[in-house]
Motif scaffolding. Sequence first.
Motif, mmCIF file in Angstrom:
data_model
loop_
_atom_site.group_PDB
_atom_site.id
_atom_site.type_symbol
_atom_site.label_atom_id
_atom_site.label_comp_id
_atom_site.label_asym_id
_atom_site.label_seq_id
_atom_site.Cartn_x
_atom_site.Cartn_y
_atom_site.Cartn_z
ATOM 1 N N ALA A 125 10.863 -25.967 56.683
ATOM 2 C CA ALA A 125 11.566 -24.696 56.571
ATOM 3 C C ALA A 125 10.653 -23.597 56.034
ATOM 4 O O ALA A 125 10.740 -22.440 56.459
ATOM 5 C CB ALA A 125 12.784 -24.846 55.663
ATOM 6 N N GLU A 126 9.760 -23.937 55.098
ATOM 7 C CA GLU A 126 8.957 -22.925 54.416
ATOM 8 C C GLU A 126 7.645 -22.596 55.124
ATOM 9 O O GLU A 126 7.235 -21.426 55.181
ATOM 10 C CB GLU A 126 8.641 -23.391 52.993
ATOM 11 C CG GLU A 126 9.861 -23.451 52.073
ATOM 12 C CD GLU A 126 9.514 -23.995 50.704
ATOM 13 O OE1 GLU A 126 9.746 -23.273 49.716
ATOM 14 O OE2 GLU A 126 8.999 -25.126 50.614
ATOM 15 N N PRO A 185 6.463 -22.616 58.314
ATOM 16 C CA PRO A 185 6.319 -21.771 59.509
ATOM 17 C C PRO A 185 6.302 -20.272 59.214
ATOM 18 O O PRO A 185 5.737 -19.497 59.991
ATOM 19 C CB PRO A 185 7.536 -22.156 60.355
ATOM 20 C CG PRO A 185 7.850 -23.558 59.940
ATOM 21 C CD PRO A 185 7.571 -23.580 58.468
ATOM 22 N N ASP A 186 6.909 -19.843 58.116
ATOM 23 C CA ASP A 186 6.932 -18.422 57.761
ATOM 24 C C ASP A 186 5.919 -18.067 56.679
ATOM 25 O O ASP A 186 5.920 -16.951 56.169
ATOM 26 C CB ASP A 186 8.338 -18.029 57.289
ATOM 27 C CG ASP A 186 9.378 -18.185 58.393
ATOM 28 O OD1 ASP A 186 9.027 -17.927 59.559
ATOM 29 O OD2 ASP A 186 10.515 -18.567 58.077
ATOM 30 N N ASP A 187 5.056 -19.009 56.332
ATOM 31 C CA ASP A 187 4.083 -18.798 55.272
ATOM 32 C C ASP A 187 2.896 -17.988 55.793
ATOM 33 O O ASP A 187 2.574 -18.046 56.987
ATOM 34 C CB ASP A 187 3.589 -20.161 54.767
ATOM 35 C CG ASP A 187 2.775 -20.051 53.504
ATOM 36 O OD1 ASP A 187 3.383 -19.881 52.433
ATOM 37 O OD2 ASP A 187 1.535 -20.126 53.587
ATOM 38 N N PRO A 188 2.229 -17.199 54.936
ATOM 39 C CA PRO A 188 1.047 -16.470 55.394
ATOM 40 C C PRO A 188 -0.040 -17.365 55.992
ATOM 41 O O PRO A 188 -0.836 -16.921 56.821
ATOM 42 C CB PRO A 188 0.548 -15.788 54.114
ATOM 43 C CG PRO A 188 1.772 -15.632 53.279
ATOM 44 C CD PRO A 188 2.605 -16.842 53.559
ATOM 45 N N ALA A 197 0.535 -19.935 57.897
ATOM 46 C CA ALA A 197 1.100 -20.651 59.043
ATOM 47 C C ALA A 197 0.163 -20.738 60.248
ATOM 48 O O ALA A 197 0.114 -21.795 60.907
ATOM 49 C CB ALA A 197 2.431 -20.020 59.448
ATOM 50 N N ARG A 214 -2.902 -25.563 53.512
ATOM 51 C CA ARG A 214 -2.289 -24.261 53.252
ATOM 52 C C ARG A 214 -2.978 -23.546 52.106
ATOM 53 O O ARG A 214 -3.285 -22.354 52.194
ATOM 54 C CB ARG A 214 -0.810 -24.474 52.940
ATOM 55 C CG ARG A 214 -0.037 -23.183 52.672
ATOM 56 C CD ARG A 214 0.671 -23.214 51.362
ATOM 57 N NE ARG A 214 1.374 -21.959 51.099
ATOM 58 C CZ ARG A 214 1.781 -21.594 49.892
ATOM 59 N NH1 ARG A 214 1.587 -22.376 48.865
ATOM 60 N NH2 ARG A 214 2.401 -20.449 49.732
#
Length: 217
Positions: free
Chosen positions: A152-153, A155-158, A160, A211
């Motif tokens: 959930a988190e 894919p929208d992370d910087p 990604a 990440r």
Amino acid sequence: METTRATVVEVGEPLRSPEEAAAWLAGAGEPELAAGLSVLNRALHAHRLAQADPQVHGIGRRDALVARLGYGAGEEVADGQWTDARELIDAGPRRRRSRIPAAQARLAALLTGRHAPLACEELALRARLDLDEGRAREAALQVLVALDAALAELPDDPAAPALVERLEELRGLHDGVGAAAAAALAGTLGAPERDATALALGRIEAALRARAAALPG
């Protein structure tokens, strides 16, 4: 600073002579200490549950100010005394030195708000503790939650764009992790489910390391 002394006494075959005891002590080291820490952490986990206190937690090798291995008669070790003992010197900090600058940089980024902490990071750490401490059912359930949070988190992370392949890999592990969690709830967790749990947790941790490396300083 408050400190506590803990003594773990192994009850097994007695050492039959002073020479045998001295030979055991000369050969004992970090594996024996790790076994003692495992016993202590099981006791701390039971205390956490009995007291319903979420602040109670286990300890690791680096938490020990002093670590000793020794032997003695029953009445001696019951009082935390020894016939003979030796102190173990932890070589861990030297092995970890190469990772210290990166960890310090990440800490600074988190404290200053330049990096956002993710729920899946904390959940993965909890799962790792459960897995390492032999709580396989808890680990299976925790890994499922950590995996759902990561999917959930991230894919929208910087970071990604650097995680596309890793996210695809994590999605492919979801069915196996879900089956392991279901088996944990049913009390039928077996070796295949434990393996699926360990594999997925390792890949979540790898994705989180990637990440951290991809985020701007």
